[in-house]
Motif scaffolding. Sequence first.
Motif, short mmCIF file in Angstrom:
data_model
loop_
_atom_site.label_atom_id
_atom_site.label_comp_id
_atom_site.label_asym_id
_atom_site.label_seq_id
_atom_site.Cartn_x
_atom_site.Cartn_y
_atom_site.Cartn_z
N GLY A 126 1.50 -36.90 -15.56
CA GLY A 126 2.49 -36.45 -16.54
C GLY A 126 3.91 -36.54 -16.06
O GLY A 126 4.84 -36.39 -16.84
N VAL A 166 10.72 -28.67 -17.15
CA VAL A 166 9.48 -29.40 -17.38
C VAL A 166 8.29 -28.44 -17.47
O VAL A 166 7.36 -28.67 -18.25
N ALA A 217 6.84 -27.43 -20.81
CA ALA A 217 6.03 -28.37 -21.59
C ALA A 217 4.86 -28.93 -20.79
O ALA A 217 4.48 -30.07 -20.94
N ALA A 220 14.84 -34.15 -20.12
CA ALA A 220 13.40 -33.99 -20.30
C ALA A 220 12.94 -34.55 -21.64
O ALA A 220 11.92 -35.25 -21.72
N LEU A 221 13.68 -34.26 -22.70
CA LEU A 221 13.32 -34.79 -24.02
C LEU A 221 13.45 -36.31 -24.07
O LEU A 221 12.60 -36.99 -24.65
N TRP A 253 10.51 -37.80 -22.26
CA TRP A 253 9.29 -37.69 -23.06
C TRP A 253 9.28 -38.74 -24.15
O TRP A 253 8.27 -39.42 -24.37
N CYS A 254 10.40 -38.90 -24.84
CA CYS A 254 10.45 -39.86 -25.95
C CYS A 254 10.37 -41.31 -25.47
O CYS A 254 9.79 -42.15 -26.15
N SER A 258 9.09 -42.62 -22.33
CA SER A 258 7.90 -43.12 -21.65
C SER A 258 6.82 -42.08 -21.37
O SER A 258 5.65 -42.42 -21.32
N ASP A 259 7.19 -40.83 -21.17
CA ASP A 259 6.20 -39.85 -20.71
C ASP A 259 5.09 -39.61 -21.72
O ASP A 259 3.94 -39.39 -21.34
N ARG A 260 5.40 -39.64 -23.00
CA ARG A 260 4.35 -39.37 -24.00
C ARG A 260 3.27 -40.45 -24.02
O ARG A 260 2.14 -40.20 -24.40
N PHE A 285 1.28 -39.69 -20.23
CA PHE A 285 0.65 -38.40 -19.97
C PHE A 285 -0.77 -38.35 -20.54
O PHE A 285 -1.01 -38.76 -21.65
#
Length: 185
Positions: free
Chosen positions: A79, A106, A109, A164-165, A168-169, A171-173, A176
């Motif tokens: 993640g 982080v 979330a 952080a957002l 996430w938008c 690559s992380d989503r 994870f």
Amino acid sequence: MAFVWLVVVAYYLGDDGGASLLTESPMGLAIMGVYLRVTGSRAAATVLVLFHEVTMYISLYNCYVSVAWLAWTFSQNKGLPFSGFFVKVSSHFNQPFRTLGLLTVVDVALGPFRPRGVAIVTNILAVVYILYVLSFAGLPTVMPVTKDNMNYAGPMMLGLIVLALAGWCISDRKRFQLPDVHFDS
């Protein structure tokens, strides 16, 4: 106990709402002014303030290490960016030292919190509490505010939230993976 303590402190703030406590305090700490007003002794006031400091540092250490383990678990699930780096644990100390440096928003979330029946209420209360605490993070500690004494906690927290957002938008989503969790009855 905290409520009783707050009532006593509020009683000793005085008619000016505690404004004179900052001028009475040798270090500009209102709580030091309260303790000086109550005890009449600099030594006693210092000891009482130290009780706050010791409690804060013990609590802070425990929060710090627990969030580090949460970040370590998060990196096990791929993640975090560079999860392979952050998943390492010191064999000598048995601590995730690499994730100790990653304590940011982080951990808010880190994955679903799903105890049966209360997940939505718990998550809403957590977000409301975090927003309440963060609303005071950027308030100045000294007046008048200059570039040298400005409290940069608020702008830094906002920057971390934006990063952080964005992460996430971007690559992380996609990367994870939620762990397979089963709750027993």
